[in-house]
Design a protein around this motif. Sequence first.
Motif, mmCIF file in Angstrom:
data_model
loop_
_atom_site.group_PDB
_atom_site.id
_atom_site.type_symbol
_atom_site.label_atom_id
_atom_site.label_comp_id
_atom_site.label_asym_id
_atom_site.label_seq_id
_atom_site.Cartn_x
_atom_site.Cartn_y
_atom_site.Cartn_z
ATOM 1 N N ALA A 179 -1.422 25.359 57.315
ATOM 2 C CA ALA A 179 -0.947 25.420 55.931
ATOM 3 C C ALA A 179 0.238 26.377 55.799
ATOM 4 N N THR A 180 1.272 25.928 55.121
ATOM 5 C CA THR A 180 2.404 26.800 54.810
ATOM 6 C C THR A 180 2.480 27.123 53.322
ATOM 7 N N VAL A 181 1.845 26.291 52.486
ATOM 8 C CA VAL A 181 1.813 26.514 51.041
ATOM 9 C C VAL A 181 0.362 26.495 50.586
ATOM 10 N N ILE A 182 -0.063 27.580 49.963
ATOM 11 C CA ILE A 182 -1.453 27.729 49.539
ATOM 12 C C ILE A 182 -1.491 28.022 48.046
ATOM 13 N N LYS A 183 -2.439 27.406 47.364
ATOM 14 C CA LYS A 183 -2.696 27.734 45.963
ATOM 15 C C LYS A 183 -4.081 28.367 45.872
ATOM 16 N N SER A 184 -4.182 29.493 45.174
ATOM 17 C CA SER A 184 -5.447 30.215 45.094
ATOM 18 C C SER A 184 -5.779 30.585 43.654
ATOM 19 N N ASN A 185 -7.049 30.779 43.415
ATOM 20 C CA ASN A 185 -7.517 31.370 42.162
ATOM 21 C C ASN A 185 -7.197 32.860 42.159
ATOM 22 N N PRO A 186 -7.223 33.524 41.000
ATOM 23 C CA PRO A 186 -6.849 34.939 40.927
ATOM 24 C C PRO A 186 -8.009 35.922 41.061
ATOM 25 N N ASP A 187 -9.223 35.449 41.344
ATOM 26 C CA ASP A 187 -10.384 36.333 41.313
ATOM 27 C C ASP A 187 -10.410 37.289 42.504
ATOM 28 N N ILE A 206 -5.898 24.423 49.085
ATOM 29 C CA ILE A 206 -6.337 25.049 47.842
ATOM 30 C C ILE A 206 -7.545 25.924 48.144
ATOM 31 N N VAL A 207 -7.502 27.154 47.662
ATOM 32 C CA VAL A 207 -8.626 28.085 47.782
ATOM 33 C C VAL A 207 -9.178 28.309 46.377
ATOM 34 N N CYS A 208 -10.466 28.099 46.203
ATOM 35 C CA CYS A 208 -11.070 28.292 44.886
ATOM 36 C C CYS A 208 -12.273 29.218 44.999
ATOM 37 N N GLY A 209 -12.593 29.842 43.892
ATOM 38 C CA GLY A 209 -13.817 30.621 43.804
ATOM 39 C C GLY A 209 -14.949 29.753 43.285
ATOM 40 N N GLY A 228 -18.443 26.610 38.908
ATOM 41 C CA GLY A 228 -17.669 27.824 38.686
ATOM 42 C C GLY A 228 -18.325 28.691 37.633
ATOM 43 N N LYS A 229 -17.542 29.580 37.055
ATOM 44 C CA LYS A 229 -18.125 30.502 36.071
ATOM 45 C C LYS A 229 -18.277 29.867 34.698
ATOM 46 N N GLY A 230 -17.735 28.656 34.518
ATOM 47 C CA GLY A 230 -17.994 27.925 33.290
ATOM 48 C C GLY A 230 -16.796 27.701 32.399
ATOM 49 N N ALA A 231 -15.648 28.285 32.725
ATOM 50 C CA ALA A 231 -14.477 28.133 31.862
ATOM 51 C C ALA A 231 -13.688 26.867 32.157
ATOM 52 N N GLY A 232 -13.829 26.308 33.359
ATOM 53 C CA GLY A 232 -13.160 25.056 33.693
ATOM 54 C C GLY A 232 -11.733 25.186 34.179
ATOM 55 N N TYR A 233 -11.276 26.426 34.444
ATOM 56 C CA TYR A 233 -9.878 26.604 34.828
ATOM 57 C C TYR A 233 -9.554 25.953 36.173
ATOM 58 N N SER A 234 -10.436 26.108 37.150
ATOM 59 C CA SER A 234 -10.161 25.532 38.470
ATOM 60 C C SER A 234 -10.034 24.019 38.402
ATOM 61 N N ASP A 235 -10.882 23.380 37.593
ATOM 62 C CA ASP A 235 -10.799 21.926 37.439
ATOM 63 C C ASP A 235 -9.455 21.521 36.841
ATOM 64 N N ILE A 236 -9.000 22.276 35.860
ATOM 65 C CA ILE A 236 -7.720 21.974 35.219
ATOM 66 C C ILE A 236 -6.573 22.178 36.199
ATOM 67 N N THR A 280 -19.525 16.435 36.605
ATOM 68 C CA THR A 280 -18.940 15.452 35.701
ATOM 69 C C THR A 280 -17.743 14.811 36.388
ATOM 70 N N GLU A 281 -17.143 13.817 35.754
ATOM 71 C CA GLU A 281 -16.032 13.107 36.384
ATOM 72 C C GLU A 281 -14.774 13.953 36.464
ATOM 73 N N HIS A 282 -14.685 15.043 35.683
ATOM 74 C CA HIS A 282 -13.492 15.894 35.802
ATOM 75 C C HIS A 282 -13.688 17.040 36.800
ATOM 76 N N ASP A 283 -14.864 17.145 37.393
ATOM 77 C CA ASP A 283 -15.104 18.165 38.420
ATOM 78 C C ASP A 283 -14.533 17.710 39.763
ATOM 79 N N PHE A 284 -14.210 18.662 40.611
ATOM 80 C CA PHE A 284 -13.839 18.331 41.983
ATOM 81 C C PHE A 284 -14.881 18.914 42.928
ATOM 82 N N ARG A 285 -14.947 18.347 44.121
ATOM 83 C CA ARG A 285 -15.790 18.905 45.178
ATOM 84 C C ARG A 285 -14.909 19.622 46.198
ATOM 85 N N VAL A 286 -15.479 20.618 46.847
ATOM 86 C CA VAL A 286 -14.750 21.297 47.913
ATOM 87 C C VAL A 286 -14.982 20.554 49.222
#
Length: 240
Positions: free
Chosen positions: A57-65, A134-137, A149-157, A191-197
């Motif tokens: 990987a040369t380009v990574i997107k991560s959550n801020p936690d 993509i790295v997610c918490g 996740g913690k329930g806010a839905g940001y990672s899905d968005i 739900t249908e808007h969730d993703f799997r790792v």
Amino acid sequence: MTDTEIDRAKQAARERVWNLLERAGAAPPGVHGHIPDFAGADQAAARLAELPIWRAATVIKSNPDKAQLPVRVRALHKGKLLYMAVPKLATPAPFYLLDPATLTMPLETAASSGGAAKTARTIGVDEMRPVDLIVCGSVVVNRNGVRVGKGAGYSDIEVALLTEAGLIGPETTIVTTVHQLQVVEDELPETEHDFRVDVIVTPDDVIECGSPMRPNGIMAGHLNAQKVRDIPVLKPYADR
């Protein structure tokens, strides 16, 4: 299951794991409501860095936690371009651009949420390069890759925004780093808007999950008015 039943089941899974982490001393007190800053986060980041998907990987997107801070620091030290979500996606350009070649503060500071806010430019998806990893918490995840996740839905968005923009596809790996107590054997609601790792990395193990599953993009029908008000980048999708 109805949406209400799914929400209740997800919250029950969160509460169970938050309580378990606190009882085991595997996360600091006050973990409820957060992506857990788990014991062994450094080791999980080191284990992730051994994987071919990381090295390629040369380009990574991560959550801020904070739990994924060791991952972000390693990415910058390895010269990888890092996109980090602005907390709560609260700006019209909802990602920080962290380029280790141009950062002027220590990488350990720049990779933190507060450091990025001081040193990094915010950008929209129109300025981003295709993302390799993509790295997610997560709060809870099972071996099939279903995460809660913690329930806010940001990672899905975030994943949906990148998908809409053509910056990620089925070939893009999504990984989460967690404590082993966060990995459960039971079924988790989704739900249908969730993703799997695709890959789960703990301090002690690497778990490869099943086939990729993620939304095709932003699902306007799943956006409520409050979320659109709070996340400016969603307005064009809510209006379409």
